[in-house]
Design a protein around this motif. Sequence first.
Motif, mmCIF file in Angstrom:
data_model
loop_
_atom_site.group_PDB
_atom_site.id
_atom_site.type_symbol
_atom_site.label_atom_id
_atom_site.label_comp_id
_atom_site.label_asym_id
_atom_site.label_seq_id
_atom_site.Cartn_x
_atom_site.Cartn_y
_atom_site.Cartn_z
ATOM 1 N N TYR A 206 -0.737 15.788 -2.986
ATOM 2 C CA TYR A 206 -1.881 14.348 -4.096
ATOM 3 C C TYR A 206 -3.263 13.975 -2.889
ATOM 4 C CZ TYR A 206 0.659 14.568 -7.759
ATOM 5 O OH TYR A 206 1.532 15.207 -8.674
ATOM 6 N N GLY A 207 -3.151 14.485 -1.440
ATOM 7 C CA GLY A 207 -4.149 13.871 -0.347
ATOM 8 C C GLY A 207 -5.673 14.393 -0.552
ATOM 9 N N PRO A 208 -5.455 16.188 -1.157
ATOM 10 C CA PRO A 208 -6.992 16.155 -1.275
ATOM 11 C C PRO A 208 -7.963 15.648 -2.203
ATOM 12 C CG PRO A 208 -5.839 17.974 -0.897
ATOM 13 C CD PRO A 208 -4.669 16.830 -0.898
ATOM 14 N N GLN A 209 -7.077 15.153 -3.808
ATOM 15 C CA GLN A 209 -7.492 14.337 -4.870
ATOM 16 C C GLN A 209 -8.006 12.726 -4.766
ATOM 17 O OE1 GLN A 209 -5.567 15.328 -8.365
ATOM 18 N NE2 GLN A 209 -4.110 16.764 -6.961
ATOM 19 N N LEU A 210 -7.120 12.744 -3.375
ATOM 20 C CA LEU A 210 -7.478 10.964 -3.200
ATOM 21 C C LEU A 210 -8.926 11.045 -2.098
ATOM 22 C CD1 LEU A 210 -4.232 10.159 -1.366
ATOM 23 C CD2 LEU A 210 -4.941 9.350 -3.552
ATOM 24 N N VAL A 211 -9.398 12.206 -1.417
ATOM 25 C CA VAL A 211 -10.314 12.061 -1.516
ATOM 26 C C VAL A 211 -12.151 12.852 -2.085
ATOM 27 C CG1 VAL A 211 -9.541 11.894 1.019
ATOM 28 C CG2 VAL A 211 -10.297 14.586 0.050
ATOM 29 N N GLY A 212 -11.369 12.887 -3.149
ATOM 30 C CA GLY A 212 -12.490 13.473 -4.315
ATOM 31 C C GLY A 212 -13.386 11.750 -4.451
ATOM 32 N N GLU A 213 -14.579 12.269 -5.057
ATOM 33 C CA GLU A 213 -15.787 11.377 -5.146
ATOM 34 C C GLU A 213 -15.395 10.560 -6.399
ATOM 35 O OE1 GLU A 213 -20.677 10.613 -5.986
ATOM 36 O OE2 GLU A 213 -19.642 12.550 -5.496
ATOM 37 N N SER A 214 -15.151 10.864 -7.606
ATOM 38 C CA SER A 214 -15.475 10.524 -8.292
ATOM 39 C C SER A 214 -13.277 9.266 -8.194
ATOM 40 C CB SER A 214 -14.439 10.763 -10.540
ATOM 41 O OG SER A 214 -16.270 10.992 -10.030
ATOM 42 N N TYR A 215 -12.297 10.184 -8.274
ATOM 43 C CA TYR A 215 -11.129 9.536 -8.067
ATOM 44 C C TYR A 215 -10.977 8.950 -7.500
ATOM 45 C CZ TYR A 215 -9.241 13.848 -11.281
ATOM 46 O OH TYR A 215 -9.127 14.169 -12.610
ATOM 47 N N VAL A 221 -10.649 1.030 -5.837
ATOM 48 C CA VAL A 221 -10.389 -0.468 -6.688
ATOM 49 C C VAL A 221 -9.387 -0.794 -7.130
ATOM 50 C CG1 VAL A 221 -10.919 -0.948 -9.304
ATOM 51 C CG2 VAL A 221 -12.702 -0.228 -8.665
ATOM 52 N N TYR A 222 -7.937 0.354 -7.983
ATOM 53 C CA TYR A 222 -6.895 0.553 -8.382
ATOM 54 C C TYR A 222 -6.048 0.166 -6.996
ATOM 55 C CZ TYR A 222 -2.707 0.952 -10.679
ATOM 56 O OH TYR A 222 -1.593 0.526 -11.382
ATOM 57 N N TYR A 223 -5.997 0.532 -6.009
ATOM 58 C CA TYR A 223 -5.177 0.484 -4.840
ATOM 59 C C TYR A 223 -5.065 -1.006 -4.106
ATOM 60 C CZ TYR A 223 -3.452 4.388 -4.328
ATOM 61 O OH TYR A 223 -2.539 5.695 -5.128
ATOM 62 N N PRO A 224 -6.668 -1.548 -4.047
ATOM 63 C CA PRO A 224 -6.857 -2.716 -3.457
ATOM 64 C C PRO A 224 -6.198 -3.707 -4.124
ATOM 65 C CG PRO A 224 -8.291 -1.381 -2.827
ATOM 66 C CD PRO A 224 -7.892 -0.285 -3.496
ATOM 67 N N LEU A 225 -7.079 -3.331 -6.008
ATOM 68 C CA LEU A 225 -6.784 -4.849 -6.964
ATOM 69 C C LEU A 225 -4.777 -4.638 -7.096
ATOM 70 C CD1 LEU A 225 -7.048 -6.141 -9.403
ATOM 71 C CD2 LEU A 225 -6.430 -3.942 -10.667
ATOM 72 N N CYS A 226 -3.837 -3.601 -6.937
ATOM 73 C CA CYS A 226 -2.257 -4.030 -7.161
ATOM 74 C C CYS A 226 -2.076 -5.309 -5.399
ATOM 75 C CB CYS A 226 -2.031 -2.929 -6.848
ATOM 76 S SG CYS A 226 -2.165 -2.233 -8.506
ATOM 77 N N LEU A 309 -8.073 1.831 -16.664
ATOM 78 C CA LEU A 309 -8.568 2.334 -15.549
ATOM 79 C C LEU A 309 -8.531 3.836 -16.098
ATOM 80 C CD1 LEU A 309 -10.001 2.968 -12.898
ATOM 81 C CD2 LEU A 309 -7.428 3.617 -12.415
ATOM 82 N N LYS A 310 -8.045 4.220 -16.590
ATOM 83 C CA LYS A 310 -8.310 6.123 -17.649
ATOM 84 C C LYS A 310 -8.805 6.044 -19.223
ATOM 85 C CE LYS A 310 -3.243 6.944 -16.970
ATOM 86 N NZ LYS A 310 -1.531 6.472 -17.285
ATOM 87 N N ILE A 311 -9.302 4.330 -19.493
ATOM 88 C CA ILE A 311 -10.035 4.747 -20.448
ATOM 89 C C ILE A 311 -11.439 4.697 -19.750
ATOM 90 C CG2 ILE A 311 -10.945 3.063 -22.387
ATOM 91 C CD1 ILE A 311 -8.193 2.404 -23.201
ATOM 92 N N ASN A 376 -0.493 10.439 -12.069
ATOM 93 C CA ASN A 376 -0.433 10.309 -10.860
ATOM 94 C C ASN A 376 -1.001 10.158 -9.632
ATOM 95 O OD1 ASN A 376 1.813 12.265 -12.400
ATOM 96 N ND2 ASN A 376 0.246 14.312 -12.008
ATOM 97 N N LEU A 377 -2.107 9.442 -9.407
ATOM 98 C CA LEU A 377 -2.866 8.715 -8.184
ATOM 99 C C LEU A 377 -2.601 7.475 -8.185
ATOM 100 C CD1 LEU A 377 -6.205 11.023 -8.239
ATOM 101 C CD2 LEU A 377 -3.683 11.616 -6.743
ATOM 102 N N VAL A 378 -2.146 7.295 -8.920
ATOM 103 C CA VAL A 378 -1.945 5.520 -8.861
ATOM 104 C C VAL A 378 -0.881 5.021 -9.534
ATOM 105 C CG1 VAL A 378 -4.270 5.564 -9.846
ATOM 106 C CG2 VAL A 378 -2.578 4.761 -11.685
ATOM 107 N N ASP A 379 0.467 6.233 -9.409
ATOM 108 C CA ASP A 379 1.847 5.754 -9.968
ATOM 109 C C ASP A 379 2.512 4.694 -9.484
ATOM 110 O OD1 ASP A 379 4.239 6.358 -11.504
ATOM 111 O OD2 ASP A 379 5.059 7.522 -10.111
ATOM 112 N N PRO A 380 2.363 5.315 -7.501
ATOM 113 C CA PRO A 380 2.807 4.084 -6.480
ATOM 114 C C PRO A 380 2.556 2.917 -6.772
ATOM 115 C CG PRO A 380 2.678 6.813 -5.516
ATOM 116 C CD PRO A 380 1.285 6.382 -7.075
#
Length: 416
Positions: A206-215, A221-226, A309-311, A376-380
């Motif tokens: 999932y490394g390449p998707q983590l640097v995608g603009e929209s994702y 937002v999601y990771y720091p929020l957790c 987030l998904k919605i 998949n990206l926010v699962d951890p």
Amino acid sequence: MNKTDVAKNYRFLSILIGSMILGAIVGALWPKFAAVIQPLGKIFINMMFCIVVPLVFASISSSIAGMRSRKRAGKILSTTVITFVVTGAFAAVVMFILMKAYPPVTQAWTNVEAQKIGDHATVSEMIVNFFTADDFAGLLSRKAMLPLIVFSLLFGFSTNLVEHGKGVVTDFLGALTDTMLKFVQIITYYAPIAFFAIFAGLMADYGPQLVGESYGRALIVYYPLCLIYIFTAFPLFAWFGGGKGAIKVMLKHITRPAVVSLGTCSSVATIPTNLDVAAETGISEDVSKIVVPLGATMHMDGSCFSCVLKIAFVLGVLGNELSWGQLPLIVIIAVLSSVGMSGVPGGGYIGEYIICSIFFPEKMELAFPILVAIGNLVDPPATMINSAGDYVVSFIVSRFVDGKDWLQKELQRRVA
């Protein structure tokens, strides 16, 4: 716990965190090698999953069977479920406000590949699967966690009616629980190797998707929020449940389940660790043995975050705006899909299906793959919030079951 024990525990935690970081670096630099060593992580996860079914059955059944008061058992269960729903709704509202302030997608996508949606369970099938399996063998799987929990509760109550809190079956269930926890302790020695392989695979996949603009914008937002949620909402919940000194006690113990959940990406696999830290905290055994297994499938604050987030993400992809008028429905859907349906067999990706059918009925083939990718990206971090939160909820349930000063009594007892 003396200073030597504390140093030993933190040394092991440091080794686990170091393994995770090193694995992520290896996965980013040598993805092919990461693919080769991924089975080393899968072995650990499979072993944990093999333990979970007998552990959940034994811990819940023994807790109910050993109770001298069935009224107390009912109080624990009702308080637990209500707390799960309230904290899930709170998490959904927090994420909704964030999505209004910082939308994950600022421009509609013009090129999105639609994918076919696979088979999934009907509503009637999911209702049946929520409570039961088609035969006894069907209970012997982590994919049937909610039916297993229902069976374990009924088995525990039946044993209690026969033995009235003490007897051969009750003693056997207690001994089985202790044995399975010792089994977990043995497997944990393998965890550093497993965590290295798991995180190498995650970064490679999932490394390449983590640097995608929209994702990437969504994850910012999601990771720091957790992380913020752990150090704001969790202390608030702990203080409400345990009163004076509760925040310090909670922060002292929450690292272990948080790290285990990050490594395994499974609330179920974190059950043994949560039971351990609950016991060290002084939470009543009957409380922890009900709250923690139930929480593994029903307490999903992190999943409520991801649902909102998904919605918001798909609305942005389609060029639509998230509106305040949608808040009540979004909160209900987040709680239903994350808290109510998370452990239903036959309900794979049920949260995504619910979101699509309610919000994007005309765009399901377009929306569904996007929702799955985000999941998949926010699962951890979502799993970390879900799993570590099971331990924190035990504080709240203890307040209503054992009194608001339960923790102070426990701390005084240890000093004496």
